[in-house]
Design a protein around this motif. Structure first.
Motif, PDB file in Angstrom:
ATOM      1  N   ILE A 233       2.383   5.747   2.850  1.00 19.16           N
ATOM      2  CA  ILE A 233       0.969   5.334   2.861  1.00 19.16           C
ATOM      3  C   ILE A 233       0.442   5.265   4.298  1.00 19.16           C
ATOM      4  O   ILE A 233      -0.670   5.728   4.587  1.00 19.16           O
ATOM      5  CB  ILE A 233       0.805   3.976   2.160  1.00 19.16           C
TER       6      ILE A 233
ATOM      7  N   CYS B 154       7.592   3.942   0.276  1.00 18.46           N
ATOM      8  CA  CYS B 154       6.197   4.118  -0.160  1.00 18.46           C
ATOM      9  C   CYS B 154       5.228   3.595   0.901  1.00 18.46           C
ATOM     10  O   CYS B 154       4.187   4.209   1.170  1.00 18.46           O
ATOM     11  CB  CYS B 154       5.966   3.401  -1.483  1.00 18.46           C
ATOM     12  N   GLY B 155       5.564   2.451   1.510  1.00 18.48           N
ATOM     13  CA  GLY B 155       4.714   1.916   2.570  1.00 18.48           C
ATOM     14  C   GLY B 155       4.617   2.853   3.751  1.00 18.48           C
ATOM     15  O   GLY B 155       3.542   3.058   4.328  1.00 18.48           O
TER      16      GLY B 155
ATOM     17  N   SER C  98       0.105   8.812   5.617  1.00 19.44           N
ATOM     18  CA  SER C  98      -1.023   9.486   4.961  1.00 19.44           C
ATOM     19  C   SER C  98      -2.349   8.979   5.513  1.00 19.44           C
ATOM     20  O   SER C  98      -3.274   9.759   5.745  1.00 19.44           O
ATOM     21  CB  SER C  98      -0.960   9.262   3.448  1.00 19.44           C
ATOM     22  N   GLY C  99      -2.427   7.667   5.734  1.00 18.17           N
ATOM     23  CA  GLY C  99      -3.650   7.111   6.302  1.00 18.17           C
ATOM     24  C   GLY C  99      -3.917   7.640   7.698  1.00 18.17           C
ATOM     25  O   GLY C  99      -5.062   7.932   8.060  1.00 18.17           O
TER      26      GLY C  99
ATOM     27  N   GLY D 246      -0.219  -0.058   3.995  1.00 20.45           N
ATOM     28  CA  GLY D 246       1.158   0.420   4.122  1.00 20.45           C
ATOM     29  C   GLY D 246       1.988  -0.442   5.057  1.00 20.45           C
ATOM     30  O   GLY D 246       3.169  -0.718   4.788  1.00 20.45           O
TER      31      GLY D 246
ATOM     32  N   MET E  73      -5.579   2.302   4.440  1.00 21.29           N
ATOM     33  CA  MET E  73      -4.258   2.766   4.031  1.00 21.29           C
ATOM     34  C   MET E  73      -3.186   2.374   5.057  1.00 21.29           C
ATOM     35  O   MET E  73      -2.070   1.992   4.688  1.00 21.29           O
ATOM     36  CB  MET E  73      -4.274   4.287   3.853  1.00 21.29           C
ATOM     37  N   CYS E  74      -3.547   2.477   6.341  1.00 19.35           N
ATOM     38  CA  CYS E  74      -2.580   2.086   7.383  1.00 19.35           C
ATOM     39  C   CYS E  74      -2.243   0.603   7.298  1.00 19.35           C
ATOM     40  O   CYS E  74      -1.078   0.205   7.407  1.00 19.35           O
ATOM     41  CB  CYS E  74      -3.144   2.428   8.757  1.00 19.35           C
TER      42      CYS E  74
END
Length: 235
Positions: free
Chosen positions: A171, A167-168, A174-175, A5, A1-2
């Motif tokens: 993400i 959004c990136g 969140s990651g 993103g 995710m990192c």
């Protein structure tokens, strides 16, 4: 995710403005919106340092990390301004003759020293696994916010590009948070010396059973052991 993103942010990142003098950066740094941001940062940091830090700095990880993140957002802006000045100087356009260059250098020194001081305090008071994700999330968010205010990164960009960058960022954050959550270590005694080691979830039930049997063995008194030996002799 990192990684995903970060790729989204890089793909939709705005084009960097071409700066020909430190005077241009000074105009950006003295615009009312950024001055309001700087004043807010200084006010919040002062309250955290003089009120909350002595009161609950050792018990609340957000105090030290907030100071580091807020000062870090200013240090990044100052480093970018100073780096641009030095780059222009090396290209033959001497920027060291302007007092603004030395002012940015002073701001960099103050912000970095404050940031490192309270980051070391946070790492001394709390586990690195707790400090790192919180600091990363707050520092990244505040740095992007400061860059948007000072350099007007979103001016001229389409709504789709701005949405993709947001959004990136979500993400990536969140990651980072999920990575911290999944690093939950479970500790059980590996020997009677009290040594602990991280365990995988698959081995938890088996080791919990071993731990229970070990506790039961420790709970047995010498009298119980003597009675068990007598029963064995009788049989």
């Amino acid at each position: 995710m990192c990684i995903a993103g970060s790729m989204v942010i890089v793909i939709h990142a705005p084009q960097e403005q071409e700066i020909t003098s430190v005077k241009e950066i000074w105009i950006m740094a003295t615009q009312p919106s950024f001055l309001l941001y700087v004043a807010s940062v200084v006010l919040v940091v002062s309250v955290l340092v003089f009120h909350f830090s002595p009161l609950c700095g050792q018990s609340n990880v957000l105090v030290y990390t907030a100071i580091c993140s807020l000062m870090g957002s200013l240090s990044v802006m100052s480093v970018k301004a100073l780096g641009t000045s030095l780059k222009l100087t090396f290209e033959g356009k001497n920027q060291l003759v302007y007092p603004e260059t030395w002012f940015f250098m002073l701001v960099v020194a103050i912000c970095v020293l404050t940031q490192m001081n309270y980051l070391n305090k946070a790492l001394d008071s709390f586990n690195t696994a707790i400090v790192s994700p919180i600091y990363y999330v707050m520092f990244t968010t505040l740095t992007i916010l400061a860059s948007i205010i000072m350099f007007k990164d979103w001016s001229g960009q389409s709504l789709g590009s701005i949405t993709s960058e947001i959004c990136g960022l979500i993400i990536v954050l969140s990651g980072t948070i999920l990575l911290h959550v999944t690093k939950d270590y479970e500790r059980i005694p590996q020997s009677r010396t009290g040594i602990y080691a991280p365990l995988s979830p698959s081995s938890t039930p088996r080791l919990n059973g071993e731990l229970l049997r070990r506790i039961e063995d420790d709970a047995r008194s010498p009298e119980d052991e003597e009675k068990a030996l007598r029963r064995q002799e009788m049989y």
